[in-house]
Design a protein around this motif. Structure first.
Motif, short mmCIF file in Angstrom:
data_model
loop_
_atom_site.label_atom_id
_atom_site.label_comp_id
_atom_site.label_asym_id
_atom_site.label_seq_id
_atom_site.Cartn_x
_atom_site.Cartn_y
_atom_site.Cartn_z
N TRP A 20 82.64 8.31 -1.91
CA TRP A 20 83.51 7.75 -2.95
C TRP A 20 84.95 7.55 -2.50
O TRP A 20 85.76 7.03 -3.25
CB TRP A 20 83.46 8.65 -4.20
CG TRP A 20 82.04 8.82 -4.63
CD1 TRP A 20 81.26 9.93 -4.48
CD2 TRP A 20 81.21 7.83 -5.22
NE1 TRP A 20 80.00 9.68 -4.94
CE2 TRP A 20 79.94 8.39 -5.40
CE3 TRP A 20 81.40 6.51 -5.60
CZ2 TRP A 20 78.88 7.70 -5.95
CZ3 TRP A 20 80.34 5.81 -6.16
CH2 TRP A 20 79.11 6.40 -6.33
N PHE A 21 85.26 7.97 -1.29
CA PHE A 21 86.61 7.83 -0.75
C PHE A 21 86.56 7.16 0.62
O PHE A 21 86.95 7.75 1.62
CB PHE A 21 87.29 9.20 -0.68
CG PHE A 21 87.47 9.82 -2.03
CD1 PHE A 21 88.61 9.57 -2.77
CD2 PHE A 21 86.49 10.63 -2.58
CE1 PHE A 21 88.78 10.12 -4.03
CE2 PHE A 21 86.65 11.19 -3.84
CZ PHE A 21 87.80 10.93 -4.56
N PRO A 22 86.10 5.90 0.67
CA PRO A 22 85.94 5.21 1.96
C PRO A 22 87.29 4.86 2.58
O PRO A 22 88.28 4.65 1.89
CB PRO A 22 85.16 3.95 1.59
CG PRO A 22 85.46 3.73 0.16
CD PRO A 22 85.67 5.09 -0.45
N ASP A 23 87.30 4.78 3.90
CA ASP A 23 88.51 4.43 4.65
C ASP A 23 88.63 2.93 4.88
O ASP A 23 89.67 2.45 5.28
CB ASP A 23 88.49 5.11 6.02
CG ASP A 23 88.55 6.61 5.90
OD1 ASP A 23 89.08 7.11 4.89
OD2 ASP A 23 88.08 7.28 6.82
N LYS A 24 87.59 2.20 4.66
CA LYS A 24 87.51 0.79 5.02
C LYS A 24 88.23 -0.12 4.03
O LYS A 24 88.69 0.29 2.98
CB LYS A 24 86.05 0.36 5.10
CG LYS A 24 85.18 1.28 5.91
CD LYS A 24 85.15 0.89 7.33
CE LYS A 24 84.17 1.82 8.04
NZ LYS A 24 84.32 1.90 9.39
N ALA A 25 88.27 -1.41 4.37
CA ALA A 25 88.89 -2.43 3.52
C ALA A 25 88.11 -2.60 2.22
O ALA A 25 86.96 -2.19 2.10
CB ALA A 25 88.93 -3.76 4.27
N GLU A 26 88.74 -3.24 1.26
CA GLU A 26 88.17 -3.43 -0.08
C GLU A 26 86.76 -4.02 -0.09
O GLU A 26 85.98 -3.71 -0.96
CB GLU A 26 89.09 -4.34 -0.90
CG GLU A 26 90.36 -3.69 -1.33
CD GLU A 26 90.20 -2.80 -2.53
OE1 GLU A 26 89.38 -3.10 -3.41
OE2 GLU A 26 90.91 -1.80 -2.59
#
Length: 80
Positions: A20-26
């Protein structure tokens, strides 16, 4: 407003918190997968309101932090 930890059998309980807390772009694949899971959850609207009011990061109610920020700004303008 009750916190997400009180929801009965939320869809997100089946997945680890890092999801639920991804580092990637939108538009990343991970975010799209998380959104699909949120959209199947019976607590989606309640979770979204929680996210809008209380969370600056992560995916809540199927929306990213940027998407929730847009809602906050819109609501603030409407109440002014």
């Amino acid at each position: 407003m009750r916190g997400p930890w009180w929801y009965e059998e939320p869809a997100c309980a089946e997945v680890g918190s890092d999801f639920w807390f991804p580092d990637k772009a939108e538009d990343s694949r991970e975010i799209q997968m998380a959104k699909r899971l949120c959209h199947s959850c019976t607590h989606k609207q309640e979770c979204l309101e929680w996210g809008i009011n209380n969370e600056m990061f992560g995916i809540w109610g199927g929306l990213t932090s940027k998407e929730r920020q847009r809602i906050r700004v819109k609501r603030k303008r409407q109440s002014a």
